[in-house]
Scaffold this active site. Structure first.
Site, PDB file in Angstrom:
ATOM      1  NE  ARG A 104      -4.122   1.804   2.126  1.00  0.00           N
ATOM      2  CZ  ARG A 104      -4.320   2.672   3.265  1.00  0.00           C
ATOM      3  NH1 ARG A 104      -3.469   3.062   4.274  1.00  0.00           N
ATOM      4  NH2 ARG A 104      -5.393   3.594   3.183  1.00  0.00           N
ATOM      5  CB  ILE A 127      -5.892   6.035  -0.785  1.00  0.00           C
ATOM      6  CG1 ILE A 127      -5.712   4.298  -0.781  1.00  0.00           C
ATOM      7  CG2 ILE A 127      -5.057   6.633   0.540  1.00  0.00           C
ATOM      8  CD1 ILE A 127      -4.339   3.816  -0.995  1.00  0.00           C
ATOM      9  CB  SER A 128     -10.978   3.469   0.741  1.00  0.00           C
ATOM     10  OG  SER A 128     -12.016   4.512  -0.170  1.00  0.00           O
ATOM     11  CD  GLN A 129     -11.486   2.778   7.511  1.00  0.00           C
ATOM     12  OE1 GLN A 129     -12.434   3.820   7.648  1.00  0.00           O
ATOM     13  NE2 GLN A 129     -11.180   1.960   8.494  1.00  0.00           N
TER      14      GLN A 129
END
Length: 214
Positions: free
Chosen positions: A37, A63-65
């Site tokens: 990530r 950026i989504s969790q």
């Protein structure tokens, strides 16, 4: 780009946290443990990159969790070889998760800054989805139908344009609600004219922008 033992260790910790939060799909967890990530958000320190929280990226997007990524992906029940439409490429992290699960991904991004960056970056990591620049709320009609559709931005309603592009037996996952909070929703296309909707937990996404959105 370096993927060190430290990074891999942080991913193991993250996967453990996701399991504790209720994520059960082993293939989804395996993909999250594999994909670096921190490559997608290089400006953040490793500990921040692997924290279970959303982070700002370019073009005013996020950026989504990891939990949100895992939650949405788990609801899709991806089968290898399925044709998947992703609305909102963003950083490309969710795209890579889908591809790691064996999906044939068509991903569309409205922000040219993100599109230009990710369409070059992802192939360098070995992920080669079908990239499109345009209005995600309109989908990609000439490539329909899709087995699965994933919307990674909050919408006030479920766009008819996307429903029409879902194959019979297919599943759409979309966060629906106002600009402050959305309910994660799945839509199953039961037949040409019938759809079954199920609502799950609440989340908060950046808004879906387009002719069929806000």
């Amino acid at each position: 780009m370096l993927d060190s033992y430290k990074h891999k260790g942080l991913r193991k910790v993250l996967v453990k946290q996701l399991k504790e939060k209720g994520i059960k799909d082993e293939l989804v967890l395996k993909a999250i443990e594999k994909i670096p990530r921190h490559f997608f958000i290089e400006k953040y320190a490793a500990e921040v990159a692997y924290a279970d929280k959303a982070l700002k990226i370019d073009a005013g997007q996020t950026i989504s969790q990891p939990y949100t990524v895992a939650y949405q992906t788990e609801l899709l029940h991806i089968q290898s070889g399925e044709k998947v439409l992703e609305i909102g490429t963003g950083s490309g992290y969710q795209t890579s998760i889908l591809m790691e699960l064996g999906a044939n991904v068509y991903t569309i991004e409205r922000q040219k800054e993100l599109y230009d960056k990710v369409s070059v970056f992802l192939p360098k990591l070995g992920y080669k989805p079908n990239f499109y620049l345009g209005d995600g709320s309109m989908g990609i009609a000439d490539k329909a139908p899709f087995n699965k559709i994933l919307v990674t931005a909050g919408a006030p309603n479920i766009p008819d344009t996307l429903l029409k592009q879902l194959a019979v037996g297919g599943v759409m996952v979309i966060p629906v609600g106002d600009e402050n909070v959305q309910t994660m929703t799945t839509v199953i296309r039961v037949s040409e004219t019938e759809f079954e909707k199920v609502e799950f937990a609440q989340f908060r996404f950046v808004p879906l922008i387009g002719d069929k959105a806000w």
